[in-house]
Design a protein around this motif. Structure first.
Motif, PDB file in Angstrom:
ATOM      1  N   THR A   1      56.575  37.746  16.629  1.00 23.13           N
ATOM      2  CA  THR A   1      56.492  38.206  18.015  1.00 23.13           C
ATOM      3  C   THR A   1      55.229  37.765  18.746  1.00 23.13           C
ATOM      4  N   PHE A   2      54.174  37.430  18.009  1.00 20.93           N
ATOM      5  CA  PHE A   2      52.966  37.010  18.729  1.00 20.93           C
ATOM      6  C   PHE A   2      52.158  35.997  17.933  1.00 20.93           C
ATOM      7  N   MET A   3      51.301  35.299  18.649  1.00 22.09           N
ATOM      8  CA  MET A   3      50.431  34.281  18.067  1.00 22.09           C
ATOM      9  C   MET A   3      48.977  34.637  18.361  1.00 22.09           C
ATOM     10  N   ASP A   4      48.127  34.472  17.367  1.00 19.66           N
ATOM     11  CA  ASP A   4      46.677  34.659  17.516  1.00 19.66           C
ATOM     12  C   ASP A   4      46.040  33.283  17.406  1.00 19.66           C
ATOM     13  N   GLY A   5      45.595  32.755  18.530  1.00 25.49           N
ATOM     14  CA  GLY A   5      44.944  31.448  18.549  1.00 25.49           C
ATOM     15  C   GLY A   5      43.441  31.612  18.585  1.00 25.49           C
ATOM     16  N   VAL A   6      42.753  30.931  17.674  1.00 25.47           N
ATOM     17  CA  VAL A   6      41.306  31.071  17.558  1.00 25.47           C
ATOM     18  C   VAL A   6      40.607  29.826  18.093  1.00 25.47           C
ATOM     19  N   LEU A   7      39.833  30.030  19.141  1.00 27.73           N
ATOM     20  CA  LEU A   7      38.965  28.974  19.680  1.00 27.73           C
ATOM     21  C   LEU A   7      37.599  29.116  19.019  1.00 27.73           C
ATOM     22  N   SER A   8      37.215  28.137  18.226  1.00 25.55           N
ATOM     23  CA  SER A   8      35.916  28.179  17.541  1.00 25.55           C
ATOM     24  C   SER A   8      34.944  27.227  18.225  1.00 25.55           C
ATOM     25  N   PHE A   9      33.702  27.695  18.371  1.00 28.09           N
ATOM     26  CA  PHE A   9      32.685  26.927  19.089  1.00 28.09           C
ATOM     27  C   PHE A   9      31.466  26.698  18.198  1.00 28.09           C
ATOM     28  N   SER A  10      30.940  25.478  18.226  1.00 28.18           N
ATOM     29  CA  SER A  10      29.782  25.162  17.394  1.00 28.18           C
ATOM     30  C   SER A  10      28.572  25.981  17.824  1.00 28.18           C
TER      31      SER A  10
END
Length: 260
Positions: A74-83
């Motif tokens: 039902t849902f997606m967890d998208g992770v934006l990682s930053f240096s």
């Protein structure tokens, strides 16, 4: 790479919603990998994502006129990682969070345009990482967790299955490109991520756990070395006291018998 931005995603069933979204919004007393003293620096969309999730869940069931299957993602967890290095540069601007928030909001709309999935909300985590046992420096894992409902209100379909089966270049690779483009003006460049469906890298929690185990081992070794050092110092002190005592005895004997 000292200025990367990467995007990795995982998808979940409704039974995982309260736990996963609760972690994202720091709803629990203890959160995995969190350094509590930095929790005050977190920021996000400003509303309860889980409430939003439940609202959309009910909307979708109303549109479909039937219950969503328990086995459905039902849902997606998208992770934006930053240096870390580039984040340190950005944070020199006192108002950096305003611009950064705008970029995350825009990125979520980018994802909606490319996938059809409905944005639910996001949180930027500034409180995850570990402490270097040698230098005492914090190695932070700066990232934003972006939650999307697996439903396209234009087509009235759950697009994730079609996205997973799409031939040609992976949609997840394209979203990696999108992340690089969206945050380019903040000094970031596209990072490298594993394909969502063929990920062979260690999961974040396992990676952090291995780092923590290494830290614990080093700390135990330092304690052991300190214990040996303390024992050696104590032995030296006792030896010096014994030598001093014997010298005193020799001097006293000489004074008493040498003068006779």
């Amino acid at each position: 790479m000292k200025n990367f931005v990467s995007f990795n995603a995982k998808y979940y069933k409704n039974s995982n919603a309260s736990g996963e979204i609760g972690h994202v919004q720091r709803a629990f007393a203890k959160n995995t990998n969190q350094i509590v003293e930095f929790a005050k620096d977190n920021f996000g969309c400003g509303y309860n994502i889980y409430d939003r999730y439940k609202d959309v869940f009910n909307q979708v069931e109303g549109i479909k006129n039937k219950k969503i299957q328990k086995t459905a993602n039902t849902f997606m967890d998208g992770v934006l990682s930053f240096s870390r290095d580039q984040m340190m540069e950005i944070m020199k601007d006192p108002d950096w969070k305003t611009s950064f928030s705008d970029h995350i909001e825009q990125f979520m709309q980018d994802v909606k345009e490319k996938t059809g999935m409905e944005p639910l909300g996001w949180e930027m985590h500034m409180d995850e990482g570990h402490k270097d046992p040698v230098t005492g420096e914090y190695k932070m894992n700066y990232h934003a967790q972006c939650i999307f409902f697996n439903y396209d209100f234009k087509t009235n379909k759950a697009p994730l299955r079609d996205l997973m089966g799409r031939k040609g270049e992976s949609i997840w690779s394209k979203l990696q490109d999108t992340a690089g483009q969206r945050f380019e003006d903040l000094g970031f460049v596209r990072g490298v991520s594993a394909d969502m469906t063929k990920a062979k890298h260690q999961e974040k929690d396992d990676f952090i756990a291995s780092k923590q185990a290494e830290i614990d081992r080093l700390q135990a070794e330092l304690v052991d070395r300190q214990t040996h050092l303390d024992r050696a110092l104590q032995f030296n002190e006792e030896l010096l006291e014994e030598v001093a005592s014997r010298v005193d005895a020799i001097v006293a004997d000489f004074n008493e018998n040498g003068a006779a």
